[in-house]
Design a protein around this motif. Sequence first.
Motif, short mmCIF file in Angstrom:
data_model
loop_
_atom_site.label_atom_id
_atom_site.label_comp_id
_atom_site.label_asym_id
_atom_site.label_seq_id
_atom_site.Cartn_x
_atom_site.Cartn_y
_atom_site.Cartn_z
N ASN A 35 0.28 3.14 3.27
CA ASN A 35 1.08 2.63 4.38
C ASN A 35 2.52 3.13 4.27
O ASN A 35 3.14 3.50 5.28
N GLU A 54 1.90 -6.62 3.84
CA GLU A 54 0.73 -6.59 4.71
C GLU A 54 0.08 -7.97 4.87
O GLU A 54 -0.56 -8.26 5.89
N ASN A 83 -1.51 -3.39 11.80
CA ASN A 83 -1.16 -2.76 10.54
C ASN A 83 0.33 -2.44 10.55
O ASN A 83 0.89 -2.01 11.55
N SER A 92 0.82 -1.21 0.00
CA SER A 92 0.00 0.00 0.00
C SER A 92 0.86 1.26 0.00
O SER A 92 1.73 1.44 0.86
#
Length: 353
Positions: A202, A299, A327, A199
């Motif tokens: 992220n 992830e 996360n 991501s």
Amino acid sequence: VVMFMPRRKGLKPSVFVLWTIMVVLGHSAALIASSYHHYASRVIASRRLHMWTTPSPKQMMSAVHCPHQHRPRLFSFTSDRYEEQERIIALHAELQKLNIDAAALNDANLQAVQNPTNGYDGQYGKSAIKTYRSFVQAKSSDDDTVKSISVLAGRVARQIDFLIKRHRSHESEWIRHSDAAKETRQIFPLILLLDNVRSAFNVGSLFRTADAAGCSRVVTTGITPHPGGSGAEKLTKSALGADRMVPSYHFDTTLQAIESMKEKLPDYKIIGMETTELSAVYSDYKYPKEGMVLILGNEVTGVDTEIIPLLDAVVEIPMFGAKNSLNVAACAPVVLFEALRQWKVLDSIESPE
């Protein structure tokens, strides 16, 4: 039809079979000849149509400015792509009028297509390169003329010129702001390594964490979005400028990154953050003051299992809920600030009375 026709008296069945074969072969030959005539007529008409507007392949190669024979070319010079060739020549001519290196822009477009993980050339930016590609690969209607393509090329060239200038202005503004900010940053022997983090949001959050924790750099590998590469726009939005403050480097694989750091930073300990049977609780591990590299994984799949044996240690954050994970952007600050706490960095901060 011939096979089911009533036989004449005295004619043998073999005669009818031979007659049928001859009729079928003759009809097939007529169809082939008709198809070839139709194809040849279209080719001749196409060549006549473009005789005065399309240069030879040798002229095309010089127009696209490919002086080196080994340089890869994005566009082929076949008779099936006359329209695309005309667009390239027209656009390159207009770009030259605006003092834009059309060959370099074409190369930047080629590199973006061949290596999408590397993103777009920082000299031109994503918008200019995509505008260039959209024009040369567009399919116009049948009534488009060479003159209309030239007019469109002029408009697109001016748009590309504006987009390049806007991109460079934005870059220089960031450089002016970030240079002043970098002078005030405290830097510690901390390196954040992102192993195929998917991501861009992220990654942007991790850049903010790296800036806040005083990391000396961020290393990205594989599919991880990175500044100047794939997903750079989304990363910049979530990083809020931190991607300009913290130096970053990208490697094709995590193994290459680890080997490079072991060679250049032999005193640094490489620590992975993953839930395994051998993982130590992050607060129990003693982080070396000489320096450390903290590896955060994908992830979904986590840190690559092939590189775990190469690590000096593996730590984890204890989980007390139903889910066995946090996360990735939430994990990094926990460990980084624990290392700073152990190094007594936080003791120098004065607390309000």
